[in-house]
Design an enzyme around this catalytic site. Structure first.
Site, short mmCIF file in Angstrom:
data_model
loop_
_atom_site.label_atom_id
_atom_site.label_comp_id
_atom_site.label_asym_id
_atom_site.label_seq_id
_atom_site.Cartn_x
_atom_site.Cartn_y
_atom_site.Cartn_z
N LYS A 90 0.85 -1.20 0.00
CA LYS A 90 0.00 0.00 0.00
C LYS A 90 0.88 1.25 0.00
O LYS A 90 1.93 1.27 0.65
CB LYS A 90 -0.90 -0.04 1.25
CG LYS A 90 -1.99 1.03 1.29
CD LYS A 90 -2.84 0.91 2.57
CE LYS A 90 -3.96 1.93 2.59
NZ LYS A 90 -4.78 1.85 3.83
N SER A 92 -9.90 2.31 2.85
CA SER A 92 -8.92 3.00 2.03
C SER A 92 -7.98 2.06 1.28
O SER A 92 -7.38 2.46 0.28
CB SER A 92 -8.07 3.93 2.90
OG SER A 92 -7.26 3.18 3.79
N SER A 106 -10.39 0.01 7.05
CA SER A 106 -9.74 0.14 5.74
C SER A 106 -9.12 -1.13 5.19
O SER A 106 -8.72 -1.16 4.02
CB SER A 106 -8.66 1.23 5.80
OG SER A 106 -9.24 2.50 5.75
#
Lengths: 503, 495
Positions: free
Chosen positions: B78, B158, B182
């Site tokens: 990420k 997210s 998330s």
């Protein structure tokens, strides 16, 4: 324990146009912890390094960086608290103080607003005239220092040096117990002395390692006592804070100016605005930095990157057990054990190194004599060359040796001063120097008698005069001393001259 | 053997060790899939050179018989994780061009375990969002579609890029982070598994901070076993993070027995929300039955302060974020706005932050600044902290009563259409986190497991919440649920 007793000093009064005013002063002293690494990073704290060379990723607030507490700094804060006889909070916590400034990379300063590590303590501030003020300490907390913004290197740009960013400061907050500019300076002197005894701060004000924010207000005589009785601040005037001063002289001048400024406002029918002010040493005045309305909203909240700081009572006890003797105790002991005056004891304990030096000299010797030699001869000589005690070329053993020679009667006080100068400049063992250079005092009465007789025989007229006026015997003593090269024991010469002249 | 990029971590690991495949082959298969999947916008910085270099090194270690747990396994990272020399900008314009000189502890541990980084994955800006639409790179896209409807769906947020990439077989697994859901919400939206471990399990060092007291990293994988393998490599004590726990890490994979006989599973009545889609209700009931059939004891429980969780979260998280994001000021790194003649430092801050932060980040910074302001602190921030304590106590109470894990839906709906929520009240978007934020507030481990499809063919997930530090036990319960649910569907490739 302490048998030092003092009267409380009178508060400083300033005569206004209408009546007298008293001063009320509280101080926030920022003391840089003597630590090699910063409060939350391993970067060096060395002074004077190349700009931005002592900066870790944490100090520069790079994304994802996290603070980790430096245990050594915590220990120094605890030591300081114990040294100020303060309560130590086994649980404290760090908060973020949020504001934007280029020398504050995180956008917040990590401090301890809600739960400081040290609670209430006290500092005894001697004024040197037999009076002393007991100043209460409200709290000590740890916080990060900011960096330095430099605005004068380029007409269009500002520069930032982050070397200082994140260095551990102790903020030592006093109650408004200080009552005049001299007391304020004496308070800083005493605090600095204690910190240096503890070794928790080097007290170097020039480098900014010790600096103070001073809160000043004025009140009518009698109002302060009402405040003390009730702890209700409404009895006191509105305070102004003068920021960031690192000179004893400026602190006093700034307080005096600020008090007079406030008096003029109040007597002119106005009111003092609570605000932050800066002292301008060139103009000798304070000017407004920001008003209460412009004051930042720091949005303090607990720093979620750090767990509450918990310390053990055992650890605190261990630090307590390892505390050095502090100035008040040392001074009391010097007075008691060595029979010193309050003044001499104060001078000798001002710096821990000087006190240690004196003790080494005084050990097994006459304390007063040792004090006289250390204060008058050694300190005087060192001062002449702008040296401090740690740079003394004369060791305590050497100075002790000189004193021993005087005590034994081997040398006179006057010769001793010459001997001191030789040892200071050339070094060497005092007893050997006296022996080798024939500086030993003549105590052989036969030799002195012969010298006296010779002088008397050569000066019949003087003899007659002296018989009329015994004060003139001193002339003969002088002549004998001269003839013996100053080595004759003056006491013996006196006695023999008097006897021979039949006085 | 199936296409290499579709393998599970465990399968690929075993094949590597048997010499049936090389890491370079696995990595090349993934790189090829990534290059063919630009339409998904999952990978925002591709690092093929680093990947192949690490793959070659991994192959050498395997040949030498010195293969650590994830040796040679290609994964995505990420964008929130700082990776040395590789753009790491938290999907924000304000970190344009930022390449850190350091590696986050988690990504370093993965590298040390031999994992191969393929590149950086899309996400919501600063991890603030539930649809990936706040990303400066533009949103990632869910590989799943509603039957033959070609409307593009959100992969969730997210960690939407991570979810999309794992679901679309661009990498074998990916890292995510979870502040309010998330990891779990995007996992549920894309039919994969995602676990947020106990707060303190994974080091936060080197992960761009959103809300420090809530942020945790975790793996996003094809199944529970992979989650166990990858979590093992990611977690552990880190002296550089003061909130990281100094606790031993058990062998999570070894704890996957599938035996949950006698385990007590709590069904919290407060999670039965008004207006919740029937399909979610049905899935939850089905999951409850599966666990019961596997030998677990099902009990109804109450977590009475649940309804206050979302408001408390949306006070605490923005408060911390407003402070954490203060460092993005244009002074030292990242973006600095172009200044006009006569502009000073205030203008520099204002212009830099106005153009560097997107609207959602600005909204949260402003909310956070507001709730911490003098006069509002007690009413908002302090009250939210008290609520947080009560929520934590709700969980402690049921665990003290013998509950081993709690079963809830992972999300209140299946993946929604991209652009469908952008004009809505932001609170509608925040409601996506309603089942997940409690877990962050309480610092507990939570895992989302795919458990079925809705009528239109979209995956739905269930969430299991475990006792603190008992991720091994939680993973085993999730494993039992996974076995029972038998979810094997994959999105139909359209990209």
């Amino acid at each position: 324990m302490l048998d030092l007793t003092y009267e409380t000093p009178k508060p400083k009064t300033i005569a206004g146009a209408r009546h007298d005013w008293e001063l009320v002063i509280g101080m926030e002293v920022h003391a840089q912890v003597a630590s090699n690494a910063k409060l939350f990073s391993a970067a060096s704290t060395e002074f004077g390094a190349e700009p931005n060379s002592n900066v870790s990723f944490v100090d520069a607030a790079m994304p994802g960086m996290l603070p980790v507490i430096n245990e050594y700094c915590v220990e120094q804060a605890v030591r300081t608290g114990l040294g100020l006889k303060a309560e130590i909070n086994l649980k404290s916590a760090f908060d973020r103080k949020n504001y934007f400034y280029p020398d504050l990379p995180q956008g917040y300063q990590i401090s301890q607003l809600y739960h400081p590590i040290v609670g209430e303590g006290e500092v005894l501030v001697e004024m040197g005239d037999g009076t002393a003020r007991l100043v209460r300490i409200e709290r000590i907390h740890m916080e990060q220092d900011a960096g330095k913004s430099i605005h004068d290197m380029d007409p269009n740009m500002s520069f930032v040096d982050l070397n200082r960013t994140g260095v551990c400061l102790m903020e030592i907050v006093s109650r408004p117990d200080i009552r005049g500019p001299e007391e304020a300076a004496a308070y800083i002197v005493k605090l600095r002395q204690i910190l240096r005894y503890l070794g928790t701060c080097d007290g170097n004000m020039q480098n900014g390692n010790l600096r103070a924010d001073v809160n000043v207000s004025i009140c009518r005589p009698g109002d302060y006592e009402k405040y003390q009785e009730t702890q209700d601040f409404s009895h006191l005037g509105t305070r102004c804070e003068i920021k960031n001063m690192n000179s004893m002289r400026f602190i006093q001048a700034a307080i005096d100016h600020e008090a007079r400024r406030q008096i003029a406002i109040v007597e002119g029918g106005g009111t003092v605005d609570q605000e932050t002010r800066l002292y301008d040493p060139d103009k000798g005045e304070t000017r407004s930095m920001r008003s209460k309305e412009e004051a930042h909203d720091y949005r303090y909240f607990p720093d979620p990157d750090l767990l509450p700081l918990e310390i053990d009572q055992d650890w605190v006890d261990d630090i307590q057990a390892r505390l050095p003797e502090l100035p008040d105790e040392k001074k009391a002991r010097f007075i008691k054990d060595f029979g010193l005056t309050d003044y001499d004891a104060s001078v000798l304990t001002a710096e821990v190194e000087a006190a240690a030096y004196f003790e080494a000299v005084a050990k097994g010797r006459d304390g007063k004599m040792a004090a006289n030699w250390v204060i008058n001869e050694l300190f005087g000589r060192l001062k002449k060359e702008d040296h401090d005690i740690t740079e003394s070329p004369v060791s305590p053993a050497q100075l002790g040796g000189i004193i021993d020679l005087i005590a034994k009667g081997d040398i006179s006080g006057k010769i001793a001063k010459d001997l001191f100068e030789i040892v200071y400049k050339e070094g060497g063992d005092p007893a050997e120097i006296v022996e080798a250079r024939g500086m030993k005092q003549v105590t052989d009465t036969g030799a002195i008698e012969a010298a006296v007789d010779e002088i008397i025989a050569a000066n019949p007229a003087q003899v007659e005069k002296a018989k009329q006026n015994p004060k003139l015997a001193g002339w003969f003593v002088g002549q004998v001393m001269k003839a013996t090269g100053g080595k004759a024991n003056p006491k013996a010469v006196n006695e023999i001259v008097s006897a021979r002249l039949g006085l | 053997m199936s296409k290499l990029n579709t393998l599970r971590l465990a399968e690929a690991r075993d094949a590597l060790r048997k010499g049936e495949v090389t890491s370079v082959e696995l990595t090349e298969a993934c790189l090829e899939a990534i290059d063919a999947a630009d339409a998904l916008n999952a990978f925002v910085h591709k690092t093929p050179e680093i990947a192949l270099e690490r793959a070659r090194a991994a192959d050498a270690r395997i040949r030498a018989g010195d293969a650590p747990s994830m040796c040679g396994l290609p994964i995505g990272i990420k964008d929130l994780f700082c990776t040395r020399g590789v753009p790491s900008q938290a999907a924000s314009r304000i970190l344009d061009g930022f390449r850190p000189e350091y590696e986050s502890t988690v990504s370093q541990q993965l590298a040390d375990a031999g994992a191969v980084m393929l590149g950086k994955l899309n996400m919501d800006e600063f991890a603030m969002g539930s649809s990936n639409e706040t990303s400066t790179y533009g949103n990632a896209v869910n590989p799943w579609r509603r039957g033959n409807d070609d409307a593009q769906l959100t992969p969730g947020g997210s960690s939407g890029g991570s979810a999309s990439a794992v679901a679309a077989d661009l990498c074998l697994a990916a890292t995510g982070t979870d502040t309010g859901g998330s990891i779990r919400q995007p996992a549920a939206f894309t039919g994969i598994t995602g676990i947020k471990p106990t707060y303190g399990r994974c080091s936060r060092w080197g992960i761009v901070a959103f809300a420090s007291s809530l942020d945790q990293a975790g793996p996003m994988t094809r199944d529970v076993r992979d989650a166990a393998i990858m979590l093992q490599a990611m977690c552990g004590h880190d002296p550089k993070d003061s909130t990281s726990a100094d606790l031993p890490v058990p062998d999570f994979e070894a704890m996957l027995t599938g035996d949950i006989n006698g385990k007590v599973i709590g069904i919290p009545r407060e999670y039965r929300m008004e207006g919740m889609p029937e399909e979610i209700e049905e899935l939850w009931a089905k999951g409850t039955e599966m666990l019961k059939d596997a030998g677990a004891k099902i009990v109804d429980i109450s977590l009475p302060h649940t309804k206050y969780a979302l408001p408390a979260y949306y006070v605490i998280a923005p408060a911390e974020a407003s402070s954490n994001l203060a460092r993005y000021d244009g002074v030292r790194y990242g973006r600095r706005a172009r200044l006009a003649q006569g502009d000073g430092i205030t203008e520099m801050y204002e212009k830099t932050r106005a153009e560097g932060f997107g609207p959602e980040v600005q909204r949260r910074v402003m909310i956070g600044t507001y709730v911490l302001s003098a006069g509002f602190y007690d009413a908002y921030y302090n009250r939210a902290r008290k609520v947080r304590t009560l929520i934590k106590k709700d969980f402690e109470d049921v665990f003290a009563d013998g509950v081993d894990a709690i079963l809830t839906p992972a999300t209140p709906s299946a993946a929604f259409g991209l652009g469908k929520m952008t004009d809505a009240d932001p609170v509608q978007m925040y409601l996506n986190d309603v089942f997940t934020v409690t877990v962050n507030l309480a610092g507990l481990p939570g895992i989302a497991v795919p458990a079925g499809l809705d009528k239109r063919g979209l995956p739905l997930g269930l969430q299991l919440i475990g006792r603190p530090w008992e991720e091994g036990d939680l993973l085993n319960t999730a494993y039992a649920l996974e076995q029972a649910a038998g979810f094997v569907e994959k999105p139909v490739k359209w990209w």
